[in-house]
Write a protein that holds these residues in place. Structure first.
Motif, short mmCIF file in Angstrom:
data_model
loop_
_atom_site.label_atom_id
_atom_site.label_comp_id
_atom_site.label_asym_id
_atom_site.label_seq_id
_atom_site.Cartn_x
_atom_site.Cartn_y
_atom_site.Cartn_z
N HIS A 1 0.85 -1.19 0.00
CA HIS A 1 0.00 0.00 0.00
C HIS A 1 0.88 1.24 0.00
CE1 HIS A 1 0.59 -1.07 4.26
NE2 HIS A 1 0.29 0.17 4.61
N ASP B 1 5.77 4.00 5.33
CA ASP B 1 6.66 2.97 5.88
C ASP B 1 6.72 1.74 4.97
OD1 ASP B 1 3.97 2.64 6.71
OD2 ASP B 1 4.56 1.27 8.32
N HIS B 2 5.79 1.62 4.03
CA HIS B 2 5.76 0.46 3.13
C HIS B 2 6.27 0.78 1.72
CE1 HIS B 2 3.52 -2.15 5.97
NE2 HIS B 2 3.18 -0.97 6.46
N ASP C 1 -0.21 -4.80 5.81
CA ASP C 1 -0.92 -4.47 7.06
C ASP C 1 -2.31 -5.08 7.11
OD1 ASP C 1 1.21 -3.07 8.01
OD2 ASP C 1 0.36 -1.08 7.68
N HIS D 1 4.68 -6.06 9.57
CA HIS D 1 5.29 -5.74 10.87
C HIS D 1 5.23 -7.00 11.74
CE1 HIS D 1 4.78 -1.46 9.83
NE2 HIS D 1 3.56 -1.79 9.46
ZN LIG Z 1 2.32 -0.38 8.19
#
Ligand SMILES: [Zn+2]
Length: 345
Positions: free
Chosen positions: A69, A73-74, A211, A261
């Protein structure tokens, strides 16, 4: 030794799917070599030295990247990867996220402000929340840049420095429900974001969940805009879509999940069930709160559940309640009229 074709050991090991797990602070990236190609799942986040650390660890260069996505952070190192000649694929509905920060446009900011004003929050609370939102919107622009030095680590402590998000246009936008990419099966799972994707290696029953599915927690929905902006519905309804995506994944037998994560885990079906029942329990609490007040705004309903915390934690609480209201509305259990929710018939 005679060449016995498929049983030749070198050929055999080369065609067995393999996965390399690379930890980049709070995030994971995975190099999936399916035998028919290799993809990296997520670009990695852009904190100081993250790129160098990832390059040092990777056993081989991927043919392509799937960003699950568009969150920073991705997909934060997407620009770096594309400069290095590796195309980044992203869900079409997320493809504006790497170049347009949240609330970047005046229209998006005013949609959020209108939402806060209509939420039923007392005027003084709404004023504070809007002021905070404007400050955040002007602050966040600095993240979408590669010219800034890395800022200090944020309070979460998730990464060693603040993250940057160098703008880029994903080379490949995925708008189909499913697509094969460099030997991997990419499935659209909208919910966490509108263009959220997961990657599946069917031969092994592996799910690369981003996520969508995380060990030990059920992600809460965010209030997020629909892009491109839609006149009738400015918001993307996150939770109903998220639940549909969980149900879709529940129909596929998985032996292992590699999340964005935390640590990989094997009890995939059980984790999906736990997520669904946690969401259902939250929904029942919202139904009980509506029954208590008869009918009410999202703020009034949230206040019934979190009477003390709501003023301080507007952006933690309201999106969760709103998500559950969206879901209950989609199920026909609540009805909404002019921002006031009541029990459906
Ligand atoms: Zn994330």
């Amino acid at each position: 030794m005679a060449n016995r074709g498929y049983s030749n050991e070198a050929v055999y090991t080369r065609t067995m799917p393999s996965v390399q797990h690379i930890r980049l602070a709070y995030n994971n990236v995975y190099l999936l070599d399916s035998g028919a190609g290799s993809v990296l799942i997520d670009t990695g986040p852009d904190y100081r030295d993250a790129w160098e650390a990832m390059q040092a660890e990777l056993v081989s260069a991927p043919e392509a990247i799937v960003a699950t996505h568009g969150h920073y952070d991705h997909a934060g190192l997407g620009a770096r990867w594309q400069r290095a000649g590796v195309p980044v694929a992203m869900g079409a509905a997320d493809a504006s996220l790497p170049s347009e920060p949240p609330l970047a446009s005046a229209a998006e900011l005013s949609d959020f402000e209108a939402y806060i004003e209509a939420s039923g929050a007392p005027e003084s609370v709404a004023r504070d929340v809007i002021a905070g939102l404007r400050a955040w919107a002007s602050d966040v622009r600095r993240v979408w840049s590669a010219d800034q030095p890395y800022g200090e680590a944020t309070r979460s402590g998730h990464w060693p420095t603040a993250l940057r998000y160098e703008p880029f246009a994903p080379a490949h936008r995925i708008s189909a429900r499913e697509e094969q990419l460099a030997g991997a099966r990419v499935i659209a799972c909208p919910g966490h974001t509108p263009g959220n994707l997961v990657v599946v290696c069917e031969a092994e029953g592996w799910l690369f969940s981003g996520d969508q599915l995380l060990p030990g927690l059920t992600p809460t929905p965010a209030i997020q805009p629909a892009r491109p902006r839609c006149e009738h519905e400015w918001r993307f309804r996150s939770l109903p879509a998220f639940v549909e995506s969980l149900k879709l994944l529940a129909r596929i037998p998985f032996s292992r999940c590699y999340p964005g994560h935390g640590e990989p885990f094997d009890n995939v079906a059980e984790t999906i069930r736990t997520n669904l029942s946690t969401i259902e329990e939250r929904g029942e609490r919202v139904m009980a709160a509506i029954a208590e007040v008869g009918e009410g705004t999202v703020y009034a309903i949230a206040e019934g559940i979190y009477p003390r915390a709501l003023q301080r934690r507007f952006w933690q609480i309201i999106p969760t309640i709103q998500g559950n209201l969206d879901l209950l509305e989609a199920e026909g259990r609540v009805v909404v009229d002019g921002g006031v929710y009541g029990v459906g018939r």
